[in-house]
Design a protein around this motif. Sequence first.
Motif, PDB file in Angstrom:
ATOM      1  N   GLY A 109       0.827  -1.196   0.000  1.00 43.66           N
ATOM      2  CA  GLY A 109       0.000   0.000   0.000  1.00 43.66           C
ATOM      3  C   GLY A 109       0.861   1.245   0.000  1.00 43.66           C
ATOM      4  O   GLY A 109       2.093   1.181   0.113  1.00 43.66           O
ATOM      5  N   ARG A 110       0.241   2.383  -0.124  1.00 44.75           N
ATOM      6  CA  ARG A 110       0.959   3.652  -0.196  1.00 44.75           C
ATOM      7  C   ARG A 110       1.747   3.899   1.093  1.00 44.75           C
ATOM      8  O   ARG A 110       1.236   3.710   2.203  1.00 44.75           O
ATOM      9  N   VAL A 111       3.004   4.315   0.958  1.00 43.65           N
ATOM     10  CA  VAL A 111       3.841   4.646   2.119  1.00 43.65           C
ATOM     11  C   VAL A 111       3.419   6.011   2.650  1.00 43.65           C
ATOM     12  O   VAL A 111       3.273   6.971   1.890  1.00 43.65           O
ATOM     13  N   LEU A 112       3.234   6.095   3.977  1.00 39.65           N
ATOM     14  CA  LEU A 112       2.757   7.331   4.594  1.00 39.65           C
ATOM     15  C   LEU A 112       3.823   8.080   5.377  1.00 39.65           C
ATOM     16  O   LEU A 112       3.678   9.278   5.605  1.00 39.65           O
ATOM     17  N   ASP A 113       4.880   7.389   5.808  1.00 49.00           N
ATOM     18  CA  ASP A 113       5.914   8.090   6.567  1.00 49.00           C
ATOM     19  C   ASP A 113       7.180   7.246   6.573  1.00 49.00           C
ATOM     20  O   ASP A 113       7.124   6.011   6.491  1.00 49.00           O
ATOM     21  N   VAL A 114       8.331   7.912   6.670  1.00 44.85           N
ATOM     22  CA  VAL A 114       9.632   7.248   6.790  1.00 44.85           C
ATOM     23  C   VAL A 114      10.429   7.974   7.859  1.00 44.85           C
ATOM     24  O   VAL A 114      10.345   9.204   7.990  1.00 44.85           O
ATOM     25  N   LYS A 115      11.203   7.215   8.638  1.00 41.27           N
ATOM     26  CA  LYS A 115      12.047   7.796   9.681  1.00 41.27           C
ATOM     27  C   LYS A 115      13.333   6.988   9.789  1.00 41.27           C
ATOM     28  O   LYS A 115      13.301   5.760   9.902  1.00 41.27           O
TER      29      LYS A 115
END
Length: 540
Positions: free
Chosen positions: A83-89
Motif C-alpha cells: 500500500g501507499r507509504v505514509l511516513d519514513v524515519k
Amino acid sequence: MSWRSSFRCSKFRHIFGKPSTKGHSYDGVPITRSVHDNHYCSANPCFIAVVTECAGGGSFLVLPIHHTGRVDPQHPRVCGHSGRVLDVKWNPFDDHCVASCSEDCTVKIWDIPVCGVQQNLTRARKTLIGHSRRVGLIEWHPTAENLLLSSAYDYKVLLWDVSQVGAVLRYPVRVVLMPVHHRYPSDALLLSVSFNSDGSRLAVTSKDRQVRILDPRTGKILQVSSSKSHKASKVLYIAGLKMLLSTGSSPWNHRQVVLWDPDDLSEPLYEEDLDGSAGVLFPFYDPDTHMLYLAGKGDGNIRYYELSTEKPYISFLTEYRSLLPQKGLGVMPKRGLDVSACEVFRFYRLIAIKDLVEPLSMIVPRKESGIFQEDLYPMTAGNQAAMTAQEWLMGINRGPVLMSLKPGTQVANPYPETPAEKGLVRQLSSLRFQMGPADGAFLEEQLAYQDAKYPREVSDLSGWQPDETQIPLWTYCCTPHCCEPAERPPPMTESELLQAFYRQQDEIRGLREQLNHKDVRITQLELEIKNTRNNMRATF
C-alpha cells in the motif's frame, strides 16, 4: 512610565536561508501525492529518504546524501509495501536503518547497504504486524536503542522493540493506547507525537484537537489541555526550556502557535495568531540555539523565532520566502551540518510541482566563517544510544549522549556502552544484500587493503566472511571503509586550488591521449578486418 525598546538583541538576528542550486538539489524525484500531513522525507549524514508516487503498492527513494543533480527515473527504490507509504524515519542511532509505515497496516524496518540501494529492495529486515488499519505515524525513541512507536487508524498506539528475534513481529512490548470495549475515542486517533529529551514523556495531539501528555510505558494520561480557543494539530517538546509548543488554528480559523507548561495544560503560557492560511504548520526546534522554525504545508516561506524562559517567551527574527510551495520537509541532524560555513540548520524542501527536493541551509553570517564557532555549536545529541530497550522498559531514564561538532574532538560516553561496534557490524552485514559469488574475493581484498591502510580496533570482525547473494557496486559511499577515499585533502588556499586544477587538467589530457591511441588502434583493426574480408572474397 519608563520607555522600553521592543528590539531584542540576538546573535541570530541576521540568520538567512540559503537554497541550493539545482545542480546541488535532487531533481526529477516523483514526490508522493498523498494528502496526509506528514513530512514524507527523512535525512541523515549518509542518506536521504523521500516517499515517491508509484502505480500499485508503495515505495520510497533512498539516495546517498551527495548524489545530487538529476535522478534517474529508473533509480532503484525500496518497494516492499503493498500500500501507499505514509511516513519514513531514519534510526537516530544507525544511519543505515530506516523505518516506514504504510496503508497496508504494517511497519517495516529496512537495512540500507553502505553503498546505497543498487537494485529494488523488496525484503525488509523486520515487519511489524499489529495494526488492523493504515499506520499513519512512526517515531523512534530519542535515547533508547531499537524502540519504535507506531500509531494507526485502528485507534492503537504501540511500542515495538525491533531488536527482537524474528523477521515478523506480531506482539509489541507496550500498548500505549487502544480501544476499550469496542469504543473508538477520538483521543486515541493521533495527529502528532513528540517525545521529551529523555523519552519518559510523550506529547500527542488527537482528532479532538487537544494536547495530551502520556506516560509511554503505561499509557496513562497525565495532562490534558482544556483551552477552547486553540485547536491543536502538531505538538513539539521544547527541550531545555521545559515548555511544550503546539500549532493549530483558532475558532476563527487563523493559524496559531501556542506555548504550554507541560506540568499544567489548563492554560497556555503564550498564544499568537499568525495568518489565515489553511495549511498545517510544521514546527521544528533546535535545542542548541533555542531557535524555532515554522513551515506551513503549501507555503513557500519559513519563519524563524528565538525562544527564551522569560516573557514573552518567543521573539520573531525573520523569515525565508520562496515562490515554490513545499509539500513536506526533512531535517538534517546537527552532526551532518557544515560547521565551517556556520550552518546551524538544514531543511530538505519537497517541491512537488517541480519534482524537486531542495536543500535549504540556515546560516549565521560571521566574519571568520572558516573557523569553528564555539557559541553556535555547543554539545549536541549524538548517534549513540544512552541505553537499551530493556533498560528503558524497566524504568530507567537517561538523557541523550552528547557529542561535540568540533572536528577531531571526541567525548566519552558517560553511560555503559551497548555491544561494541554494533553499528559497524550492521553496516558490513548490509553489504551482503548486494554481493555475488564472483565478487567475494574482490571484497576480501578491498577490505584487507583498507583495514591495513586505515586500521581500526575491531576484534569481532576477524572472522567475518562475505555472503554470496548479490552484486556490489562501489559507488556513492558515505563511509571511509567502503570505497577508496581521496588521497589528498581538499584544497584550502588559492594556490592549492590552482595546483589541483592544473593536476586535473593534466589527468584529463592524459586520458584524452589514451583515447586517441585507442581510436587509432580501432581504426587499424577496422582496416585489417576490411582487408581480410577482401582477401576472403578474392579467394572464394
